[in-house]
Scaffold this active site. Structure first.
Site, PDB file in Angstrom:
ATOM      1  N   ARG A 176       0.833  -1.206   0.000  1.00  0.00           N
ATOM      2  CA  ARG A 176       0.000   0.000   0.000  1.00  0.00           C
ATOM      3  C   ARG A 176       0.866   1.254   0.000  1.00  0.00           C
ATOM      4  NH1 ARG A 176      -4.104   0.578   4.431  1.00  0.00           N
ATOM      5  NH2 ARG A 176      -4.881   2.224   3.048  1.00  0.00           N
ATOM      6  N   CYS A 226      -0.532   6.678   8.877  1.00  0.00           N
ATOM      7  CA  CYS A 226      -0.877   5.397   8.256  1.00  0.00           C
ATOM      8  C   CYS A 226      -1.979   5.683   7.248  1.00  0.00           C
ATOM      9  CB  CYS A 226      -1.303   4.396   9.329  1.00  0.00           C
ATOM     10  SG  CYS A 226      -2.605   4.993  10.437  1.00  0.00           S
TER      11      CYS A 226
END
Length: 283
Positions: free
Chosen positions: A181, A240
């Site tokens: 990701r 994040c």
């Protein structure tokens, strides 16, 4: 009187303290893909005396579509809810989940943000509790409401801070998402793949050993010291996807004896909501 716990607690120790006066256990189990999971898991069986707090409803604030998937809750509203659970300034809190601490660490950080440092994450979580022979109950915890007085600490930065410091030596931005990701691959949660320019990657699961518990403090210190490459912990900003698993890296640094990092709560989900912001891809 024993010293307060401010990072981790073993299930073995919690077994002896779970019903101790002045201790409150909080169940933080959650599933990003199934918001009803945590409440159902709590009803099926939880640590005796534990209360449940919902990630979306209580440990996060309202979403606007531009402030990330898990914006910070209103501090006064969270303080009121904590008081309803019988938590005050003298309470030792233990947070647990079944995801390696990824959700419990969010509550750990939120309480520190509100000035309450006597909070520990159950190392190994629900699975370790069960493996240690810990009992379970389906009975909701009784509550005696009190007052939680928040003393706000400046532990977060906003998107403007990240934007103006992303190319500066003054900030080291650490992204806790999985490496794919981070690179912009296999993005199934946010509408845009990639990362904030200048960020480096430290997958939060790298804080755990094969047994699902946090690595020893000395090992975490070596790993994060290498990652910091001479920077002070106070220069670190953690992010994040939505400000949840970044708290896991903050907790790991605290375990490692490297406190002082801050959280960018909006994280990638806020950053990428504005198409005018730069996006980096690759390692």
């Amino acid at each position: 009187m024993s010293e307060p716990l401010r990072t981790l607690i073993t299930p073995e120790r919690l077994l002896h303290q779970v019903r101790a006066p002045g201790w409150v256990v909080v169940d933080c189990r959650h599933d990003l893909g199934n918001p009803d999971f945590g409440r159902a898991a709590y009803a099926k069986g939880h640590i005796p005396g534990a209360h449940f707090l919902h990630m979306d409803e209580e440990l996060s604030g309202p979403r606007t579509g531009r402030n990330g998937r898990h914006p910070l809750p209103d501090p006064d509203a969270l303080a009121q809810r904590l008081g309803e659970l019988g938590i005050d300034r003298d309470t030792q809190i233990v947070a647990y989940d079944d995801g390696g601490g990824m959700y419990a660490a969010r509550l750990w950080w939120l309480l520190n943000w509100l000035g309450h440092r006597d909070v520990a994450v159950l190392d190994g979580g629900f699975q370790a509790w069960c493996s240690a022979g810990g009992p379970l109950t389906q009975t909701p915890a009784a509550t005696t409401a009190t007052r939680f007085d928040a003393q706000h600490r400046p532990l977060a930065v906003d998107v403007n801070y990240v934007d103006t410091h992303k190319s500066s030596e003054d900030m080291l931005l650490i992204d806790a998402r999985s490496p794919d990701r981070f690179r912009g691959e296999n993005e199934t949660i946010d509408p845009v793949g990639g990362h904030i320019p200048g960020a480096i990657n430290r997958f939060f699961k790298d804080n755990l050993g094969h047994d699902g518990r946090f690595k020893p403090a000395e090992q975490l210190r070596r790993e994060f010291t290498t990652l910091l490459a001479g920077r002070a912990p106070q220069q670190v900003v953690h992010q994040c996807g939505s400000g949840v698993t970044a708290c896991h890296n903050l907790l790991a640094m605290e375990v490692a004896g490297l406190p002082g990092g801050r959280l960018y709560p909006g994280s990638w989900s806020e950053w990428c909501a504005d198409t005018g912001r730069a996006v980096a891809r690759g390692a």
